[in-house]
Design an enzyme around this catalytic site. Structure first.
Site, short mmCIF file in Angstrom:
data_model
loop_
_atom_site.label_atom_id
_atom_site.label_comp_id
_atom_site.label_asym_id
_atom_site.label_seq_id
_atom_site.Cartn_x
_atom_site.Cartn_y
_atom_site.Cartn_z
CD GLU A 1 -1.64 4.85 7.54
OE1 GLU A 1 -1.81 5.08 6.34
OE2 GLU A 1 -0.60 4.31 7.99
CG HIS B 1 -4.48 0.98 6.16
ND1 HIS B 1 -3.98 2.01 6.91
CD2 HIS B 1 -3.44 0.15 5.91
CE1 HIS B 1 -2.68 1.81 7.10
NE2 HIS B 1 -2.34 0.70 6.51
CE LYS C 1 1.00 2.87 5.08
NZ LYS C 1 1.35 2.82 6.48
CB SER D 1 7.35 -2.40 11.05
OG SER D 1 6.96 -1.08 11.38
CG ASN E 1 -1.51 1.25 1.63
OD1 ASN E 1 -1.72 2.10 0.77
ND2 ASN E 1 -1.86 1.42 2.89
CD GLU F 1 -1.59 -3.62 7.32
OE1 GLU F 1 -0.45 -3.60 6.88
OE2 GLU F 1 -2.44 -2.78 7.04
N GLY G 1 3.95 1.81 10.29
CA GLY G 1 4.50 3.14 10.01
C GLY G 1 5.80 3.45 10.72
P1 PGA Z 1 4.62 -0.21 7.05
O1 PGA Z 1 3.10 -0.04 6.57
O2 PGA Z 1 5.14 -1.47 6.43
O3 PGA Z 1 5.32 1.02 6.51
O4 PGA Z 1 4.61 -0.28 8.52
C1 PGA Z 1 2.24 -1.13 6.62
C2 PGA Z 1 0.83 -0.73 6.23
O5 PGA Z 1 0.34 0.31 6.69
O6 PGA Z 1 0.17 -1.46 5.47
#
Ligand code: PGA
Length: 262
Positions: free
Chosen positions: A98, A96, A12, A214, A10, A168, A174
């Site tokens: 976010e 997601h 973002k 991550s 993703n 997640e 993030g």
């Molecule tokens: P990240 O993002 O690998 O940068 O932690 C994962 C996600 O939000 O799908």
């Protein structure tokens, strides 16, 4: 039939149209020889880049980061399934962290989107995960069950085979996130699998369950080894084609052994 390994990213609110096109061309070049009968590789760019992305994605499936549950009307700022269909999207990311925690999306909204995505022939990619506070209170398993049960309400066992679920944990995602330890991720994936089987019977065992939060080159192998992990959903570590490719090369042999020959 052997299980499909799903590896995706993703993007973002990160790459522009130009950057997305350059990225996809490079990633498609690097991954062109990989076996697609056992691997679903996907990328989820910004909405504005989707049209250009569909012209150069090659063997990479494209997803949308969000979708309205209505086809058209008075929904300022939303994007409809008909619009996504026009630009060659096959996956719709739903719920997601976010979207849930910055923009206030609820399980009920996620559910409407899942049902709408299914009815328009998309693969809904439902994201679930507990917050740090929920984990500290010892209610992570309950939260995951609720997010799945509410988010997948009304989905038939026949349609369950078209779902993908990503675990997640919010605290793992993030720049400030800490990746889940494989043991912890393994426990949560087992809870999710039990819940999917309780909802859909044998079809629940076939739903690809991805880990995200991550993921990087160091932890991708141990995470891929977990029995109920069928793929990885990667943010930052996949936003450079060579970096994503190295992760793919690391985990593909593991999934091949786990899933058996196709
Ligand atoms: P990240 O993002 O690998 O940068 O932690 C994962 C996600 O939000 O799908």
């Amino acid at each position: 039939m052997a299980k499909m390994c799903c590896l995706g990213s993703n993007n973002k609110m990160t790459m522009t149209i130009r950057e997305t096109v350059d990225y996809l061309r490079a990633l498609d070049f690097l991954t062109a020889q990989l076996p697609r009968e056992s691997l679903r590789l996907f990328f989820i760019p910004s909405f504005t880049a989707l049209s250009a992305a569909s012209a150069c994605a090659g063997g990479i499936d494209l997803g949308a980061q969000n979708m309205c549950w209505e086809e058209r009307g008075q929904f300022t700022g939303e994007v409809s399934p008909l619009m996504l269909r026009e630009v060659g999207v096959s996956i719709v990311e739903i719920g997601h962290s976010e979207r849930r925690h910055i923009f206030g999306e609820t399980d009920e909204m996620a559910n409407r989107k899942v049902l709408c995505a299914l009815s328009h022939g998309f693969t809904p990619l439902l994201c679930v995960g507990e917050t740090a506070e929920q984990r500290a209170c010892g209610i992570a398993d309950e939260i995951l069950r609720i997010q799945l049960i509410r988010g997948l309400r009304g989905v038939s066992a026949a349609d369950a085979g078209r779902l993908v679920v990503a675990y997640e944990p919010v605290w793992a995602i993030g720049a400030g996130g800490t990746p889940a330890a494989p043991d912890y991720a393994g426990e949560k994936h087992a809870v999710l699998r039990q819940t999917l089987c309780a909802l859909f019977g044998p079809a629940g065992a076939e739903i690809p369950l991805l880990y995200g939060g991550s993921v990087n080159l160091e932890n991708c192998g141990p995470l891929a080894l977990l029995p109920e992990v069928d793929g990885l959903f990667i943010g930052r570590s996949a936003w450079e084609p060579a970096g994503f490719y190295r992760i793919i090369q690391t985990v593909l042999p593991i999934f091949k052994i786990k899933n058996g020959p196709c």
